[in-house]
Design a protein around this motif. Structure first.
Motif, PDB file in Angstrom:
ATOM      1  N   ARG A   6      40.858  53.823  37.313  1.00 26.80           N
ATOM      2  CA  ARG A   6      41.258  54.366  38.610  1.00 26.80           C
ATOM      3  C   ARG A   6      41.746  53.270  39.542  1.00 26.80           C
ATOM      4  O   ARG A   6      42.720  53.448  40.249  1.00 26.80           O
ATOM      5  CB  ARG A   6      40.091  55.109  39.281  1.00 26.80           C
ATOM      6  N   THR A   7      41.049  52.115  39.536  1.00 27.28           N
ATOM      7  CA  THR A   7      41.357  51.058  40.499  1.00 27.28           C
ATOM      8  C   THR A   7      41.171  49.692  39.861  1.00 27.28           C
ATOM      9  O   THR A   7      40.202  49.476  39.139  1.00 27.28           O
ATOM     10  CB  THR A   7      40.418  51.153  41.723  1.00 27.28           C
ATOM     11  N   ALA A   8      42.082  48.790  40.144  1.00 31.51           N
ATOM     12  CA  ALA A   8      41.927  47.375  39.816  1.00 31.51           C
ATOM     13  C   ALA A   8      41.940  46.634  41.152  1.00 31.51           C
ATOM     14  O   ALA A   8      42.844  46.840  41.969  1.00 31.51           O
ATOM     15  CB  ALA A   8      43.048  46.879  38.921  1.00 31.51           C
ATOM     16  N   ILE A   9      40.930  45.793  41.383  1.00 31.01           N
ATOM     17  CA  ILE A   9      40.796  45.109  42.669  1.00 31.01           C
ATOM     18  C   ILE A   9      41.047  43.616  42.497  1.00 31.01           C
ATOM     19  O   ILE A   9      40.518  42.991  41.576  1.00 31.01           O
ATOM     20  CB  ILE A   9      39.398  45.355  43.268  1.00 31.01           C
ATOM     21  N   TYR A  10      41.848  43.068  43.406  1.00 34.89           N
ATOM     22  CA  TYR A  10      42.196  41.661  43.400  1.00 34.89           C
ATOM     23  C   TYR A  10      41.711  41.001  44.688  1.00 34.89           C
ATOM     24  O   TYR A  10      42.110  41.407  45.778  1.00 34.89           O
ATOM     25  CB  TYR A  10      43.720  41.488  43.295  1.00 34.89           C
ATOM     26  N   PRO A  11      40.850  39.985  44.583  1.00 37.80           N
ATOM     27  CA  PRO A  11      40.439  39.251  45.777  1.00 37.80           C
ATOM     28  C   PRO A  11      41.545  38.284  46.204  1.00 37.80           C
ATOM     29  O   PRO A  11      42.207  37.673  45.358  1.00 37.80           O
ATOM     30  CB  PRO A  11      39.184  38.502  45.325  1.00 37.80           C
ATOM     31  N   VAL A  12      41.746  38.159  47.502  1.00 41.27           N
ATOM     32  CA  VAL A  12      42.790  37.277  48.035  1.00 41.27           C
ATOM     33  C   VAL A  12      42.240  36.517  49.239  1.00 41.27           C
ATOM     34  O   VAL A  12      41.331  36.986  49.919  1.00 41.27           O
ATOM     35  CB  VAL A  12      44.053  38.069  48.442  1.00 41.27           C
ATOM     36  N   SER A  13      42.794  35.343  49.487  1.00 40.76           N
ATOM     37  CA  SER A  13      42.334  34.534  50.615  1.00 40.76           C
ATOM     38  C   SER A  13      43.030  34.906  51.919  1.00 40.76           C
ATOM     39  O   SER A  13      42.498  34.673  52.994  1.00 40.76           O
ATOM     40  CB  SER A  13      42.542  33.052  50.316  1.00 40.76           C
ATOM     41  N   ASP A  14      44.219  35.490  51.836  1.00 42.72           N
ATOM     42  CA  ASP A  14      44.994  35.876  53.023  1.00 42.72           C
ATOM     43  C   ASP A  14      45.466  37.313  52.818  1.00 42.72           C
ATOM     44  O   ASP A  14      46.490  37.554  52.171  1.00 42.72           O
ATOM     45  CB  ASP A  14      46.165  34.915  53.203  1.00 42.72           C
ATOM     46  N   LEU A  15      44.711  38.260  53.354  1.00 43.69           N
ATOM     47  CA  LEU A  15      44.989  39.678  53.123  1.00 43.69           C
ATOM     48  C   LEU A  15      46.366  40.090  53.635  1.00 43.69           C
ATOM     49  O   LEU A  15      47.080  40.836  52.962  1.00 43.69           O
ATOM     50  CB  LEU A  15      43.890  40.531  53.768  1.00 43.69           C
ATOM     51  N   SER A  16      46.770  39.600  54.773  1.00 46.07           N
ATOM     52  CA  SER A  16      48.064  39.969  55.347  1.00 46.07           C
ATOM     53  C   SER A  16      49.223  39.496  54.466  1.00 46.07           C
ATOM     54  O   SER A  16      50.153  40.255  54.178  1.00 46.07           O
ATOM     55  CB  SER A  16      48.184  39.381  56.753  1.00 46.07           C
ATOM     56  N   THR A  17      49.161  38.252  54.019  1.00 46.78           N
ATOM     57  CA  THR A  17      50.212  37.710  53.151  1.00 46.78           C
ATOM     58  C   THR A  17      50.209  38.424  51.808  1.00 46.78           C
ATOM     59  O   THR A  17      51.269  38.764  51.272  1.00 46.78           O
ATOM     60  CB  THR A  17      50.026  36.193  52.955  1.00 46.78           C
ATOM     61  N   ALA A  18      49.027  38.672  51.252  1.00 41.68           N
ATOM     62  CA  ALA A  18      48.922  39.372  49.971  1.00 41.68           C
ATOM     63  C   ALA A  18      49.466  40.795  50.083  1.00 41.68           C
ATOM     64  O   ALA A  18      50.141  41.284  49.177  1.00 41.68           O
ATOM     65  CB  ALA A  18      47.483  39.381  49.490  1.00 41.68           C
ATOM     66  N   LYS A  19      49.180  41.456  51.197  1.00 43.26           N
ATOM     67  CA  LYS A  19      49.680  42.818  51.403  1.00 43.26           C
ATOM     68  C   LYS A  19      51.207  42.834  51.382  1.00 43.26           C
ATOM     69  O   LYS A  19      51.820  43.678  50.719  1.00 43.26           O
ATOM     70  CB  LYS A  19      49.155  43.372  52.736  1.00 43.26           C
TER      71      LYS A  19
END
Length: 121
Positions: A6-19
């Motif tokens: 259903r979901t794959a989750i990726y941790p990121v250090s900069d949520l805005s840039t990753a988005k």
């Protein structure tokens, strides 16, 4: 009973840039956008971004389905990803590849002519 991914989750250090990066790569805007989680609908499944956790390329490996793996692999590299595993035929007409996204996560793709979307529950 487990129904399927259903979901794959990726941790990121900069949520805005990753988005922004994932919106470009997926050619879609997130359907859920909060400071603690950003969710994208990808073919009926979810790709989620979280601002905590440790990015990495080991551990579980989600593979996102594509129709033309060579074109998608090239597009990911052009968008700033780094090659991790080149496009490889693994048998039965199935091809896989992986990149490291700009945030340090493994992003795998698969071209599988045997995948039946109608079988998804």
């Amino acid at each position: 009973m487990i129904l399927g991914l259903r979901t794959a989750i990726y941790p990121v250090s900069d949520l805005s840039t990753a988005k922004r990066w994932y919106a470009d790569v997926l050619a879609a805007q997130p359907y859920f956008d909060e400071p603690f989680y950003v969710g994208f609908n990808v073919g009926g499944f979810e790709l989620g971004l979280i601002p905590d956790g440790t990015p990495g390329t080991s551990g579980s490996q989600a593979l996102w389905g594509v129709r033309d793996i060579d074109a998608v692999f090239a597009r990911l590299l052009a968008a700033g990803a780094s090659s991790l595993d080149p496009v490889t035929e693994v048998g039965g007409g199935i091809k896989v590849a992986a990149v490291t996204d700009p945030f340090g996560n493994r992003f795998g793709i698969i071209e599988n002519p045997h995948f039946d979307p109608a079988a998804v529950k």
